[in-house]
Design an enzyme around this catalytic site. Structure first.
Site, PDB file in Angstrom:
ATOM      1  N   CYS A  31       0.845  -1.087  -0.007  1.00 32.05           N
ATOM      2  CA  CYS A  31       0.060  -0.032   0.047  1.00 32.05           C
ATOM      3  C   CYS A  31       0.784   1.207  -0.077  1.00 32.05           C
ATOM      4  CB  CYS A  31      -0.725  -0.059   1.319  1.00 32.05           C
ATOM      5  SG  CYS A  31      -1.985  -1.222   1.229  1.00 32.05           S
ATOM      6  N   GLY A  57       0.013   0.015  -5.087  1.00 31.40           N
ATOM      7  CA  GLY A  57      -1.089  -0.683  -5.133  1.00 31.40           C
ATOM      8  C   GLY A  57      -1.854  -0.095  -6.127  1.00 31.40           C
ATOM      9  N   ASN A 132      -0.194   1.375   5.829  1.00 32.18           N
ATOM     10  CA  ASN A 132       0.694   0.579   4.890  1.00 32.18           C
ATOM     11  C   ASN A 132       1.575  -0.252   5.792  1.00 32.18           C
ATOM     12  OD1 ASN A 132       3.726   1.386   3.182  1.00 32.18           O
ATOM     13  ND2 ASN A 132       2.737  -0.210   2.900  1.00 32.18           N
ATOM     14  N   GLY A 133       1.569  -1.562   5.201  1.00 33.28           N
ATOM     15  CA  GLY A 133       2.211  -2.547   6.273  1.00 33.28           C
ATOM     16  C   GLY A 133       1.233  -3.762   6.384  1.00 33.28           C
ATOM     17  N   TYR A 272      12.722  -3.402  -5.125  1.00 33.21           N
ATOM     18  CA  TYR A 272      11.599  -3.471  -5.955  1.00 33.21           C
ATOM     19  C   TYR A 272      10.442  -2.291  -5.672  1.00 33.21           C
ATOM     20  CZ  TYR A 272       7.367  -4.995  -8.103  1.00 33.21           C
ATOM     21  OH  TYR A 272       6.235  -5.085  -8.969  1.00 33.21           O
TER      22      TYR A 272
END
Ligand code: AMP
Length: 498
Positions: A31, A57, A132-133, A272
């Site tokens: 995210c 995302g 996020n996570g 990445y």
């Protein structure tokens, strides 16, 4: 190690382990988060910020704004640009403060009620949260909360925080909020909005990134610097690991409620996940990726006529590899930009098709040549198998595969989508087995110490590792509470079990 036949059948079959014994996929979310306080057109700026974070995302996006008396929410499945470009949607999101989220999750969890920002009306007013996570004890906490009468609206791990906050008996917001976040484990970079505050939080190790910026007089929070660049905000600083920032009309306050830990950001952001033009923990992602390519050329040279990146993710490392080795860099594979990231498709069959749709060989750069193919990582091996054979079909004499990250042997539990261990190519084969599997003439990966060198360290500090790197080492930096209770039913099934 599995035999080839066994592994192929595993790749093709639905993975019972991934879905747990009760059929539920573990929540895995990649995210991006954004937040802004004290700016007219807050929602339009948030939409732009989310657009820059789209690579984090692509399945869904949402914005919640506060217009001075009410919260407004818009959540959509699909891309930011397709959904938040319409004037009427942005106009519905009035106000000078907003938070937003882009989300990717695996199958089963792509449902509207999981699309963030999540929102709850608490006794002290509305509360919106973007995460996020991934929390590694969310199911365990959820089970307790459900037993205690909590009614969950989503299957998202993030929702436990809404309940923990609602249940706190403390008076001041920061005390209630702190009490809630001290109970969660895992990786979290959060942007939250109340009627008076924008709040940013980063987990005690700083696994996922969160940054503070300034746009005129207003404060901005975002996952990556590229979101500041698009809205013209100035990067101020990183939110520290374990820090909570509370932004109000009177300014910004910082709290450090967690036990102090050295920072340990996720190494995969560099490999990445982050956009190459972002700066993560003070380092240019592009430069780090190029250094990884240079280091790879030192560790694993190859006799070749041409260095070919697997676009887009392998490009910076291939430039570094070519510059270090002196072998020409050419675009021997052309990427179709109208196809999303390979991983977007949750089914293996469609994913394989996706690889074909996404890349094609540039025959004139390949025919009769010994080529080095460079990619940033191998996960299931889908991309490398397809592209090695594509190179031979285009007339390559030899194909040498070089990977600018070490073999991924362990799954992620902190917000990067990797499959379960039995689908990771490197968890099933040694290097020679992988080489045979993809049919390359040679295969080599950068070493673990090599990747640390590419990031300016002497190597990995095994006592106090500088990064979260469990994908290569199996060294998970937090307890994996939910995983240790994996055989128990998913809490959202509890009502059927009780
Ligand atoms: P695979 O084809 O399964 O081996 O996956 C490797 C390819 O997917 C590489 O080209 C990577 O750039 C890309 N990749 C690696 N990790 C991820 C991730 N978490 N989400 C999406 N794509 C990824």
């Amino acid at each position: 190690m599995h035999s080839l036949a066994n592994f192929e059948s595993l790749m093709g079959k639905p993975n019972l382990y991934a879905h747990g014994c009760n059929g539920f996929e573990r929540p895995k979310e990649e995210c991006g988060v954004f937040g802004i306080f004290g700016q007219p057109d807050a929602a339009a700026i948030t939409a732009l910020g989310l657009h820059a974070l789209q690579h984090r995302g692509q399945e869904a996006a949402g914005i919640v704004s506060f217009d001075g008396s009410q919260f407004q929410a818009e959540r959509r499945l699909g891309l930011v640009g397709d959904n938040f470009n319409k004037r009427n949607i942005i106009e519905r999101l009035a106000g000078e403060s907003a938070v937003g989220h882009v989300r990717y999750s695996t199958s089963g969890d792509t449902i509207m009620r999981n699309v963030q920002p999540l929102f709850a009306e608490h006794s002290r007013g509305g509360f919106a949260i973007c995460h996020n996570g991934n929390l590694t004890n969310a199911n365990t906490l959820r089970k307790e909360l459900v037993k205690d009468g909590a009614i969950f609206q989503s299957t998202s791990d993030t929702e436990v925080l809404l309940h923990l906050l609602a249940r706190s008996k403390k008076r001041a917001f920061i005390e209630r909020f702190t009490e809630a976040v001290l109970q969660i484990e895992g990786a979290f970079a959060l942007t939250c909005l109340t009627n008076k505050k924008l709040v940013g939080v980063r987990d005690p190790l700083g696994i996922r990134p969160l940054l503070l910026g300034r746009l005129g007089e207003s404060w901005v929070l975002a996952s990556e610097t590229c979101a500041f660049d698009i809205v013209g905000a100035e990067f101020v600083r990183e939110i520290e690991n374990g820090e909570i920032v509370v932004i109000t009309k009177s300014g910004i306050k910082s709290y450090h409620p967690f036990k102090k830990h050295p920072q340990r950001p996720c190494i995969f952001e560099y490999i990445y996940f982050a956009r190459p033009d972002s700066i993560v923990s003070g380092k240019s992602v592009y430069e780090v990726r190029k250094n990884m390519g240079e280091q790879l050329a030192i560790e694993a040279p190859a006799e070749a006529d041409v260095i070919i990146p697997i676009p887009d993710s392998g490009v910076p490392a291939a430039i570094g590899y070519a510059q270090k080795s002196g072998v020409p860099f050419e675009l021997g594979i052309i990427r179709n930009h109208y196809v999303g990231r390979t991983f977007i498709e949750p089914e293996q069959q469609i994913r394989q098709l996706g690889v074909k749709l996404k890349h094609s060989a540039n025959r004139s750069m390949v025919e009769g040549k010994s080529v080095v193919l460079i990619d940033d990582s191998i996960v299931r091996g889908t991309t490398s198998v397809k592209l090695v054979s594509m190179m031979y079909e285009a007339g390559a004499r030899q194909v040498h595969m070089r990977i600018s990250s070490p073999p991924i042997t362990h799954p992620d539990f902190y917000g990067i989508d990797t499959p379960d261990q039995n689908k990771l190519l490197a968890a099933n084969y040694d290097i020679e087995g992988m080489r045979k599997f993809m049919g390359a003439d040679s295969l080599a990966f950068i070493s673990v110490d090599g990747i640390y060198r590419a990031m300016g360290h002497e190597g990995r500090n095994n006592q106090h590792p500088q990064y979260t790197d469990h994908c290569f080492t199996g060294d998970y930096p937090t307890p994996l509470t939910d995983k240790n209770h994996e055989e128990e039913p998913h809490p959202s099934l509890l009502s059927e079990v009780l």
